[in-house]
Scaffold this motif. Structure first.
Motif, PDB file in Angstrom:
ATOM      1  N   LEU A  50      66.595  39.596  36.084  1.00 19.22           N
ATOM      2  CA  LEU A  50      67.197  40.686  35.307  1.00 19.22           C
ATOM      3  C   LEU A  50      66.832  40.574  33.833  1.00 19.22           C
ATOM      4  O   LEU A  50      66.560  41.594  33.158  1.00 19.22           O
ATOM      5  N   ALA A  51      66.807  39.322  33.307  1.00 17.27           N
ATOM      6  CA  ALA A  51      66.475  39.143  31.888  1.00 17.27           C
ATOM      7  C   ALA A  51      65.024  39.500  31.619  1.00 17.27           C
ATOM      8  O   ALA A  51      64.687  40.028  30.543  1.00 17.27           O
ATOM      9  N   ASP A  59      66.480  46.467  26.816  1.00 19.23           N
ATOM     10  CA  ASP A  59      67.891  46.809  27.050  1.00 19.23           C
ATOM     11  C   ASP A  59      68.528  45.691  27.896  1.00 19.23           C
ATOM     12  O   ASP A  59      68.185  45.509  29.069  1.00 19.23           O
ATOM     13  N   TYR A  60      69.465  44.928  27.298  1.00 11.98           N
ATOM     14  CA  TYR A  60      70.115  43.806  27.976  1.00 11.98           C
ATOM     15  C   TYR A  60      71.519  44.158  28.472  1.00 11.98           C
ATOM     16  O   TYR A  60      72.291  43.278  28.837  1.00 11.98           O
ATOM     17  N   SER A  61      71.849  45.430  28.479  1.00 18.20           N
ATOM     18  CA  SER A  61      73.202  45.825  28.859  1.00 18.20           C
ATOM     19  C   SER A  61      73.510  45.458  30.313  1.00 18.20           C
ATOM     20  O   SER A  61      74.619  44.990  30.641  1.00 18.20           O
ATOM     21  N   GLU A  66      76.322  41.865  34.341  1.00 28.78           N
ATOM     22  CA  GLU A  66      76.259  40.906  35.449  1.00 28.78           C
ATOM     23  C   GLU A  66      76.766  39.524  35.011  1.00 28.78           C
ATOM     24  O   GLU A  66      77.474  38.840  35.769  1.00 28.78           O
ATOM     25  N   ALA A  67      76.430  39.135  33.793  1.00 26.44           N
ATOM     26  CA  ALA A  67      76.888  37.840  33.299  1.00 26.44           C
ATOM     27  C   ALA A  67      78.406  37.811  33.141  1.00 26.44           C
ATOM     28  O   ALA A  67      79.075  36.810  33.448  1.00 26.44           O
ATOM     29  N   SER A  68      78.979  38.954  32.674  1.00 25.78           N
ATOM     30  CA  SER A  68      80.433  39.030  32.529  1.00 25.78           C
ATOM     31  C   SER A  68      81.125  38.950  33.887  1.00 25.78           C
ATOM     32  O   SER A  68      82.159  38.292  34.046  1.00 25.78           O
ATOM     33  N   PRO A 133      63.299  29.419  33.107  1.00 29.03           N
ATOM     34  CA  PRO A 133      62.579  30.260  32.136  1.00 29.03           C
ATOM     35  C   PRO A 133      62.639  31.746  32.539  1.00 29.03           C
ATOM     36  O   PRO A 133      62.786  32.078  33.711  1.00 29.03           O
ATOM     37  N   VAL A 134      62.495  32.598  31.548  1.00 25.52           N
ATOM     38  CA  VAL A 134      62.421  34.056  31.762  1.00 25.52           C
ATOM     39  C   VAL A 134      60.974  34.475  31.543  1.00 25.52           C
ATOM     40  O   VAL A 134      60.336  34.036  30.584  1.00 25.52           O
ATOM     41  N   GLY A 135      60.450  35.305  32.435  1.00 23.47           N
ATOM     42  CA  GLY A 135      59.057  35.737  32.322  1.00 23.47           C
ATOM     43  C   GLY A 135      58.143  34.789  33.073  1.00 23.47           C
ATOM     44  O   GLY A 135      58.560  34.059  33.985  1.00 23.47           O
TER      45      GLY A 135
END
Length: 453
Positions: A50-51, A59-61, A66-68, A133-135
């Motif tokens: 997702l990140a 847009d990280y909304s 999901e994290a919340s 890691p992301v990406g």
């Protein structure tokens, strides 16, 4: 012996149970750790995906939402950084300054994921950090850090460990109970054998058959010992019966011979020697009969301490008064502690003291001094008959209580006096000990059981 056997069995059973239980406990911990790690790695991969899409869209909304939700459900904070290391998503108050978070996030951003959760034990910390890691390695886009809450998993491990350890303790107690039964099964016949052999050696009596129990080898040994004991008992009985019968059979001829000798003319040459030898033979027969009666009493199991009691001083004084007329020029002295009560019959003790006094008066010699004393010792009561006569050589003291043993003296005797005294002591539950009197003489010490009252 039973305690040593139980100790060995307890150690062996404990080692065996430990060898089984410890791997089982480790297996439970490893299984629960792997389950938690697979679940949280899957969660971490989902957040990383997702990140990555959010970094591409800017847009990280959706990731924040999901994290919340994850924070609400599992109470596990989530932190996500972008390619520049800036925090773009954070829940549960977790920041890069939180303990260990910054270092884990930096390693993950360099494509060094931290995915391993330490094996869960009941004492393990409930919070641990994992990161991914992301990406892609070619286009890094940040890192995801998840603070895993292992409290529930640790509680499961703790409950499983308690159940396993309780089962192990119960198994250990069961094994100890079975070991106790097995040890008793093995040791009980050994104890019976020991008691029977000790009794046979002490009194020459074999009073009861052995119980056939325990392993086959011990049962065979018990039967062999029982046959041996019965054989020894029969041999002793035959020997003593022969002595008693022979003595009884000789009594009448001796009595008849005594009458015939006494009716002869005193002036016959050699008559005095015949009378002397006849008197000696009568004394030997009397001693043999007395010794046979005492040994029969021991064999029949009456050698245990009597329930009767007697005042030691009174018995000693009575025996001294009885023997004083025959003491001639020998001095008899009483040195008794008042109030001593022995756990023996007064008649038995009087007979025993009489035998010792008779021996002292015969062999101490003219002008001797005989002391009869009593005192208390840590093991009971001591009664001593001491004289200052020639005594017995130290090397012969152990032989003096044997039948027909006579020391290097010209005094005539049967050689049965001290043997009778020794057997009489055994019969009343006492013990006779001979020692040298300083500077010379003989001391006969009686170890008597003291009455508790």
């Amino acid at each position: 012996m039973r305690a040593r056997l139980m100790g060995v069995l307890a150690i062996v059973s404990f080692v065996l149970l430990a060898a089984l239980v410890i791997p089982f406990l480790d297996s439970v911990s490893d299984t629960r750790t792997q389950t938690l790690q697979l679940a949280r790695n899957a969660t971490l991969d989902r957040f990383a995906g997702l990140a990555g899409r959010a970094a591409a869209d800017g847009d990280y909304s959706e990731v924040r939402l999901e994290a919340s939700r994850h924070q609400e459900l599992y109470s596990e904070p989530v932190l996500i950084t972008d390619a520049s290391g800036r925090v773009v998503v954070s829940t549960g108050g977790m920041t890069k300054e939180s303990p260990g978070v910054g270092a884990v996030a930096e390693l993950a951003a360099r494509d060094l994921p931290q995915l391993t959760i330490d094996t869960l034990r009941p004492w393990t910390s409930a919070r641990t950090l994992i990161a991914a890691p992301v990406g892609s390695p070619q286009e890094p886009a940040g890192a995801v850090v998840l603070a895993v809450d292992a409290g529930s998993a640790i509680s499961d491990v703790r409950r499983s460990w308690v159940v396993i350890c309780a089962a192990a303790v119960a198994a250990q107690l069961l094994l100890l109970f079975m070991a106790s039964k097995a040890a008793r099964w093995v040791i009980r016949p050994v104890g019976q054998l020991e008691d029977a052999v000790v009794e046979l050696g002490r009194s020459g009596g074999w009073n009861q058959p052995l119980e056939a129990s325990g392993p086959p080898e011990l049962r065979r040994l018990a039967r062999s010992v029982e046959v041996m004991g019965a054989t020894v008992q029969r041999s002793i009985d035959v020997q003593r019966q022969m002595v008693a019968d022979s003595s009884h059979q000789l009594r009448n001829p001796l009595a008849s011979l005594r009458l015939r000798v006494d009716a002869l003319d005193p002036g016959i040459a050699g008559l005095a020697h015949v009378q002397h030898d006849l008197e000696r033979l009568e004394n030997v027969l009397a001693g043999l009969l007395k010794l046979a009666a005492i040994e029969s009493r021991i064999t029949n199991g009456r050698s245990e301490p009597s329930t009767a009691t007697c005042l030691v001083e009174a018995v000693l004084q009575e025996e001294i008064d009885l023997w004083q007329p025959t003491a001639a020029d020998i001095t008899l002295e009483l040195q008794a502690v008042e109030g001593l009560v022995a756990a023996v019959d007064d008649h038995d003790l009087g007979q025993l003291i009489g035998v010792l006094l008779d021996n002292a008066l015969k062999y101490a010699g003219p002008g001797a001094h005989v002391i009869v004393s009593s005192t208390r010792s840590p093991d009971g009561l001591l009664v001593q008959v001491s004289d200052n006569g020639p005594g017995i050589p130290p090397e012969d003291l152990a032989l003096a209580t044997q039948r027909f043993w006579r020391g290097p003296t010209k005094t005539l005797g049967t050689g049965l006096g001290l043997a009778i005294a020794d057997q009489t002591a055994v019969a009343i539950g006492a013990r006779l000990e001979l020692s040298a009197t300083v500077p010379h003489g003989l001391t006969a010490t009686l170890h008597l059981p003291e009455s508790p009252c």
